[in-house]
Design a protein around this motif. Sequence first.
Motif, PDB file in Angstrom:
ATOM      1  N   ILE A   3      -2.899  -3.708   3.265  1.00  0.00           N
ATOM      2  CA  ILE A   3      -3.126  -2.262   3.376  1.00  0.00           C
ATOM      3  C   ILE A   3      -1.989  -1.643   4.184  1.00  0.00           C
ATOM      4  O   ILE A   3      -1.672  -2.109   5.286  1.00  0.00           O
ATOM      5  CB  ILE A   3      -4.482  -1.965   4.049  1.00  0.00           C
ATOM      6  N   CYS A   4      -1.370  -0.621   3.614  1.00  0.00           N
ATOM      7  CA  CYS A   4      -0.335   0.126   4.344  1.00  0.00           C
ATOM      8  C   CYS A   4      -0.864   1.525   4.638  1.00  0.00           C
ATOM      9  O   CYS A   4      -1.427   2.177   3.761  1.00  0.00           O
ATOM     10  CB  CYS A   4       0.953   0.212   3.526  1.00  0.00           C
ATOM     11  N   ILE A   5      -0.704   1.949   5.880  1.00  0.00           N
ATOM     12  CA  ILE A   5      -1.168   3.277   6.286  1.00  0.00           C
ATOM     13  C   ILE A   5       0.037   4.179   6.489  1.00  0.00           C
ATOM     14  O   ILE A   5       0.922   3.890   7.301  1.00  0.00           O
ATOM     15  CB  ILE A   5      -2.038   3.188   7.553  1.00  0.00           C
ATOM     16  N   LEU A   6       0.077   5.243   5.695  1.00  0.00           N
ATOM     17  CA  LEU A   6       1.168   6.223   5.746  1.00  0.00           C
ATOM     18  C   LEU A   6       0.769   7.329   6.713  1.00  0.00           C
ATOM     19  O   LEU A   6      -0.094   8.147   6.412  1.00  0.00           O
ATOM     20  CB  LEU A   6       1.426   6.782   4.339  1.00  0.00           C
ATOM     21  N   GLY A   7       1.379   7.307   7.901  1.00  0.00           N
ATOM     22  CA  GLY A   7       1.032   8.278   8.931  1.00  0.00           C
ATOM     23  C   GLY A   7       0.240   7.625  10.043  1.00  0.00           C
ATOM     24  O   GLY A   7      -0.916   7.262   9.850  1.00  0.00           O
ATOM     25  N   GLY A  23      -9.986  -8.205   9.203  1.00  0.00           N
ATOM     26  CA  GLY A  23      -9.324  -9.326   8.538  1.00  0.00           C
ATOM     27  C   GLY A  23      -8.259  -8.972   7.515  1.00  0.00           C
ATOM     28  O   GLY A  23      -7.694  -9.854   6.872  1.00  0.00           O
ATOM     29  N   HIS A  24      -7.967  -7.688   7.352  1.00  0.00           N
ATOM     30  CA  HIS A  24      -6.945  -7.276   6.383  1.00  0.00           C
ATOM     31  C   HIS A  24      -5.549  -7.354   7.012  1.00  0.00           C
ATOM     32  O   HIS A  24      -5.399  -7.310   8.236  1.00  0.00           O
ATOM     33  CB  HIS A  24      -7.223  -5.847   5.888  1.00  0.00           C
ATOM     34  N   THR A  25      -4.537  -7.458   6.152  1.00  0.00           N
ATOM     35  CA  THR A  25      -3.148  -7.423   6.609  1.00  0.00           C
ATOM     36  C   THR A  25      -2.699  -5.964   6.584  1.00  0.00           C
ATOM     37  O   THR A  25      -2.574  -5.368   5.513  1.00  0.00           O
ATOM     38  CB  THR A  25      -2.251  -8.275   5.686  1.00  0.00           C
ATOM     39  N   VAL A  26      -2.503  -5.395   7.753  1.00  0.00           N
ATOM     40  CA  VAL A  26      -2.252  -3.949   7.862  1.00  0.00           C
ATOM     41  C   VAL A  26      -0.826  -3.695   8.358  1.00  0.00           C
ATOM     42  O   VAL A  26      -0.376  -4.304   9.330  1.00  0.00           O
ATOM     43  CB  VAL A  26      -3.264  -3.286   8.821  1.00  0.00           C
ATOM     44  N   SER A  27      -0.126  -2.800   7.665  1.00  0.00           N
ATOM     45  CA  SER A  27       1.190  -2.336   8.118  1.00  0.00           C
ATOM     46  C   SER A  27       1.177  -0.812   8.159  1.00  0.00           C
ATOM     47  O   SER A  27       0.276  -0.172   7.613  1.00  0.00           O
ATOM     48  CB  SER A  27       2.291  -2.845   7.183  1.00  0.00           C
ATOM     49  N   GLN A  56       6.632  -5.213   3.000  1.00  0.00           N
ATOM     50  CA  GLN A  56       5.187  -5.015   3.180  1.00  0.00           C
ATOM     51  C   GLN A  56       4.675  -3.948   2.222  1.00  0.00           C
ATOM     52  O   GLN A  56       3.637  -4.098   1.599  1.00  0.00           O
ATOM     53  CB  GLN A  56       4.895  -4.582   4.623  1.00  0.00           C
ATOM     54  N   LEU A  57       5.440  -2.870   2.116  1.00  0.00           N
ATOM     55  CA  LEU A  57       5.022  -1.750   1.272  1.00  0.00           C
ATOM     56  C   LEU A  57       4.948  -2.153  -0.197  1.00  0.00           C
ATOM     57  O   LEU A  57       3.993  -1.800  -0.904  1.00  0.00           O
ATOM     58  CB  LEU A  57       6.003  -0.583   1.447  1.00  0.00           C
ATOM     59  N   SER A  58       5.926  -2.922  -0.660  1.00  0.00           N
ATOM     60  CA  SER A  58       5.958  -3.290  -2.079  1.00  0.00           C
ATOM     61  C   SER A  58       4.869  -4.295  -2.441  1.00  0.00           C
ATOM     62  O   SER A  58       4.564  -4.496  -3.614  1.00  0.00           O
ATOM     63  CB  SER A  58       7.334  -3.865  -2.448  1.00  0.00           C
ATOM     64  N   ASP A  59       4.254  -4.899  -1.421  1.00  0.00           N
ATOM     65  CA  ASP A  59       3.199  -5.883  -1.661  1.00  0.00           C
ATOM     66  C   ASP A  59       1.807  -5.323  -1.346  1.00  0.00           C
ATOM     67  O   ASP A  59       0.816  -6.038  -1.391  1.00  0.00           O
ATOM     68  CB  ASP A  59       3.466  -7.132  -0.795  1.00  0.00           C
ATOM     69  N   THR A  60       1.746  -4.028  -1.027  1.00  0.00           N
ATOM     70  CA  THR A  60       0.477  -3.470  -0.570  1.00  0.00           C
ATOM     71  C   THR A  60      -0.495  -3.234  -1.728  1.00  0.00           C
ATOM     72  O   THR A  60      -0.099  -2.834  -2.819  1.00  0.00           O
ATOM     73  CB  THR A  60       0.713  -2.177   0.246  1.00  0.00           C
ATOM     74  N   ASP A  61      -1.774  -3.511  -1.466  1.00  0.00           N
ATOM     75  CA  ASP A  61      -2.837  -3.292  -2.461  1.00  0.00           C
ATOM     76  C   ASP A  61      -3.413  -1.885  -2.351  1.00  0.00           C
ATOM     77  O   ASP A  61      -3.879  -1.311  -3.328  1.00  0.00           O
ATOM     78  CB  ASP A  61      -3.983  -4.302  -2.260  1.00  0.00           C
ATOM     79  N   VAL A  62      -3.414  -1.372  -1.114  1.00  0.00           N
ATOM     80  CA  VAL A  62      -3.995  -0.053  -0.843  1.00  0.00           C
ATOM     81  C   VAL A  62      -3.058   0.722   0.079  1.00  0.00           C
ATOM     82  O   VAL A  62      -2.690   0.232   1.151  1.00  0.00           O
ATOM     83  CB  VAL A  62      -5.384  -0.168  -0.154  1.00  0.00           C
ATOM     84  N   LEU A  63      -2.669   1.925  -0.341  1.00  0.00           N
ATOM     85  CA  LEU A  63      -1.903   2.840   0.508  1.00  0.00           C
ATOM     86  C   LEU A  63      -2.875   3.915   0.989  1.00  0.00           C
ATOM     87  O   LEU A  63      -3.428   4.664   0.189  1.00  0.00           O
ATOM     88  CB  LEU A  63      -0.753   3.487  -0.274  1.00  0.00           C
ATOM     89  N   LEU A  64      -3.100   3.955   2.300  1.00  0.00           N
ATOM     90  CA  LEU A  64      -3.982   4.961   2.896  1.00  0.00           C
ATOM     91  C   LEU A  64      -3.113   6.057   3.504  1.00  0.00           C
ATOM     92  O   LEU A  64      -2.356   5.802   4.451  1.00  0.00           O
ATOM     93  CB  LEU A  64      -4.872   4.308   3.963  1.00  0.00           C
ATOM     94  N   VAL A  65      -3.195   7.262   2.947  1.00  0.00           N
ATOM     95  CA  VAL A  65      -2.323   8.374   3.349  1.00  0.00           C
ATOM     96  C   VAL A  65      -3.079   9.276   4.325  1.00  0.00           C
ATOM     97  O   VAL A  65      -4.002   9.993   3.925  1.00  0.00           O
ATOM     98  CB  VAL A  65      -1.855   9.179   2.119  1.00  0.00           C
TER      99      VAL A  65
END
Length: 296
Positions: A3-7, A23-27, A56-65
């Motif tokens: 999961i990548c969080i934008l902001g 337990g998620h991989t968060v960036s 990390q971004l190119s492998d993300t399953d969920v982008l949370l904006v």
Amino acid sequence: MNICILGAGAIGSLWACYLHNAGHTVSLWTRGSEASISLSLDERPPLVFPCNQESQLSDTDVLLVTVKAWQVESAIHPIISLLKPHCSIIFSHNGMGAVETVLPQISDHPVYFATTTHGALRKDKNQIQHTGQGQTIIGSLNNLADDQLDKLVEAFNLALPPVHSDSNIGQALWNKLAINCCINPLTTLKDCRNGELAAKDTLETIETLCIEIAMVINAEGYTCDKNKLFTRTKQVIEATSANFSSMHQDIHHNRPTEIDYITGYLLQRAQAHNIDTPMNKKLFDQIKQKEALNDH
């Protein structure tokens, strides 16, 4: 999930910590160039998140904006091409109207909106406070999103409950916008905490706002009873009495507000239906004046 969080503001940082603990991989992805960010939730030990890493971004399953409404387009546009094809995109911010402008550019992705009533305060760059328990509602914004909705809701619910799905996310967004139209501008103009809006003369203004807002929501094809909205607004004022609204904080810190996507969006839709909303227009104009003063 990845999961990548934008902001990495208050809500983004809050979700980062809770999703990591689940337990998620968060960036994180920010406007800056830092390679990592340390975040401490309440009094807990700090967590270190990778930041602005294309791998990390190119492998993300969920982008949370979780950027502000006025930042959505400029924040997401540079990174769309870096996302893998089936990456889910979840928007979460105050107001309405910002996502419509970017939907055509992300039509290949499952797209969702998450509206939350959790309270969060970013005390400084590394300190996050969970200031109020709430709930989160997630709904699909395009057809691709329906298949993954239950899985996303389950994952987010395990991280920071309660989280529910809503097949009519538009109604939920209007419900939240209605409350924001009442509380945010008035706390900003009166320079006060939410609880101070319970004064008799202010409640009379809020009652007028509710009448105008209900007319617009009903014209949009959703349901809103002006009396129930007034009651609900008073309940929120009481429940969040010690809080400063996000708009109040934006003006206080000389930042642009989300007024164009809160009251401004209401006024746009009112105009489309030829509905007169003088009280909302008055508050909108006064906030724009405050913003202009901040600019100087």
